[in-house]
Design a protein around this motif. Structure first.
Motif, PDB file in Angstrom:
ATOM      1  N   ASN A  62     -74.041   6.071  37.915  1.00 44.64           N
ATOM      2  CA  ASN A  62     -73.547   5.516  36.648  1.00 44.64           C
ATOM      3  C   ASN A  62     -74.670   5.036  35.731  1.00 44.64           C
ATOM      4  OD1 ASN A  62     -70.877   6.012  37.293  1.00 44.64           O
ATOM      5  ND2 ASN A  62     -70.687   4.070  38.382  1.00 44.64           N
ATOM      6  N   LEU A  63     -75.686   5.859  35.581  1.00 45.41           N
ATOM      7  CA  LEU A  63     -76.767   5.553  34.646  1.00 45.41           C
ATOM      8  C   LEU A  63     -76.316   5.926  33.243  1.00 45.41           C
ATOM      9  CD1 LEU A  63     -79.731   7.129  36.644  1.00 45.41           C
ATOM     10  CD2 LEU A  63     -79.053   4.732  36.605  1.00 45.41           C
ATOM     11  N   ASP A  64     -76.859   5.282  32.263  1.00 46.34           N
ATOM     12  CA  ASP A  64     -76.620   5.638  30.866  1.00 46.34           C
ATOM     13  C   ASP A  64     -75.127   5.617  30.513  1.00 46.34           C
ATOM     14  OD1 ASP A  64     -77.456   6.363  28.308  1.00 46.34           O
ATOM     15  OD2 ASP A  64     -77.375   8.500  28.743  1.00 46.34           O
ATOM     16  N   THR A  65     -74.441   4.556  30.909  1.00 49.79           N
ATOM     17  CA  THR A  65     -72.998   4.483  30.657  1.00 49.79           C
ATOM     18  C   THR A  65     -72.681   4.084  29.226  1.00 49.79           C
ATOM     19  OG1 THR A  65     -72.978   2.201  31.451  1.00 49.79           O
ATOM     20  CG2 THR A  65     -72.426   3.941  33.046  1.00 49.79           C
ATOM     21  N   GLN A  66     -73.589   3.434  28.544  1.00 50.72           N
ATOM     22  CA  GLN A  66     -73.318   2.963  27.194  1.00 50.72           C
ATOM     23  C   GLN A  66     -73.709   4.023  26.169  1.00 50.72           C
ATOM     24  OE1 GLN A  66     -75.265  -0.665  26.260  1.00 50.72           O
ATOM     25  NE2 GLN A  66     -74.135  -0.987  24.384  1.00 50.72           N
TER      26      GLN A  66
ATOM     27  N   PHE B 105     -76.769   7.648  25.362  1.00 48.98           N
ATOM     28  CA  PHE B 105     -77.907   7.861  24.468  1.00 48.98           C
ATOM     29  C   PHE B 105     -79.007   8.691  25.122  1.00 48.98           C
ATOM     30  CE2 PHE B 105     -82.082   6.529  22.857  1.00 48.98           C
ATOM     31  CZ  PHE B 105     -81.945   6.946  21.539  1.00 48.98           C
ATOM     32  N   VAL B 106     -79.353   8.365  26.357  1.00 50.13           N
ATOM     33  CA  VAL B 106     -80.447   9.063  27.029  1.00 50.13           C
ATOM     34  C   VAL B 106     -80.072  10.528  27.271  1.00 50.13           C
ATOM     35  CG1 VAL B 106     -81.882   9.131  29.113  1.00 50.13           C
ATOM     36  CG2 VAL B 106     -81.299   6.948  28.078  1.00 50.13           C
ATOM     37  N   LYS B 107     -78.844  10.780  27.680  1.00 49.62           N
ATOM     38  CA  LYS B 107     -78.407  12.165  27.918  1.00 49.62           C
ATOM     39  C   LYS B 107     -78.397  12.969  26.625  1.00 49.62           C
ATOM     40  CE  LYS B 107     -75.605  11.246  31.958  1.00 49.62           C
ATOM     41  NZ  LYS B 107     -74.245  11.182  32.514  1.00 49.62           N
ATOM     42  N   LYS B 108     -77.914  12.374  25.552  1.00 51.54           N
ATOM     43  CA  LYS B 108     -77.876  13.086  24.268  1.00 51.54           C
ATOM     44  C   LYS B 108     -79.287  13.366  23.761  1.00 51.54           C
ATOM     45  CE  LYS B 108     -73.463  11.213  22.747  1.00 51.54           C
ATOM     46  NZ  LYS B 108     -72.786  10.328  21.787  1.00 51.54           N
TER      47      LYS B 108
END
Length: 95
Positions: A58-62, A65-68
Motif C-alpha cells: 500500500n505505497l503511494d495511496t494518496q 502521485f509517484v506512480k503517475k
C-alpha cells in the motif's frame, strides 16, 4: 527469444523491440550492453517493481502521485528512445 509480431508484419521495430535482449544482458551483469539494446529497460523494470511492491504494501495511496510521475517519466524515455531509433534507422537507409 520471442519474435516481435509487429516487426514481423511491418518490418520495422516496435517501441519494445530490444527489451528481451536488454533484460538478458542485465541478468548477465552487463549494464552497458543492456542500455545499448534498450535504454528504457532499467527505468521500466524499476517502475514495474515499484508498482508490484506498491500494491502489496500500500505505497503511494494518496493520489498515486509517484506512480503517475513514474509512468510519465518512463513513457517519455520510451518515446524518445523509439524516435531516436527510427531517426537513426532512417538516416542509415537514406545514406
Amino acid at each position: 527469444m520471442l519474435p516481435c509480431p509487429f516487426k514481423y508484419i511491418t518490418g520495422i521495430d516496435c517501441p519494445g523491440c530490444g527489451f528481451q535482449r536488454s533484460v538478458i544482458a542485465l541478468i548477465q551483469g552487463d549494464l552497458h550492453k543492456s542500455f545499448l539494446f534498450y535504454p528504457p529497460a532499467i527505468p521500466l523494470l524499476i517502475f514495474f517493481t515499484y508498482g508490484i511492491t506498491g500494491s502489496f504494501f500500500n505505497l503511494d495511496t494518496q493520489n498515486h502521485f509517484v506512480k503517475k510521475t513514474g509512468f510519465m517519466i518512463v513513457g517519455t524515455i520510451i518515446l524518445v528512445s523509439y524516435c531516436l531509433k527510427l531517426y537513426n534507422l532512417d538516416h542509415k537507409v537514406s545514406i
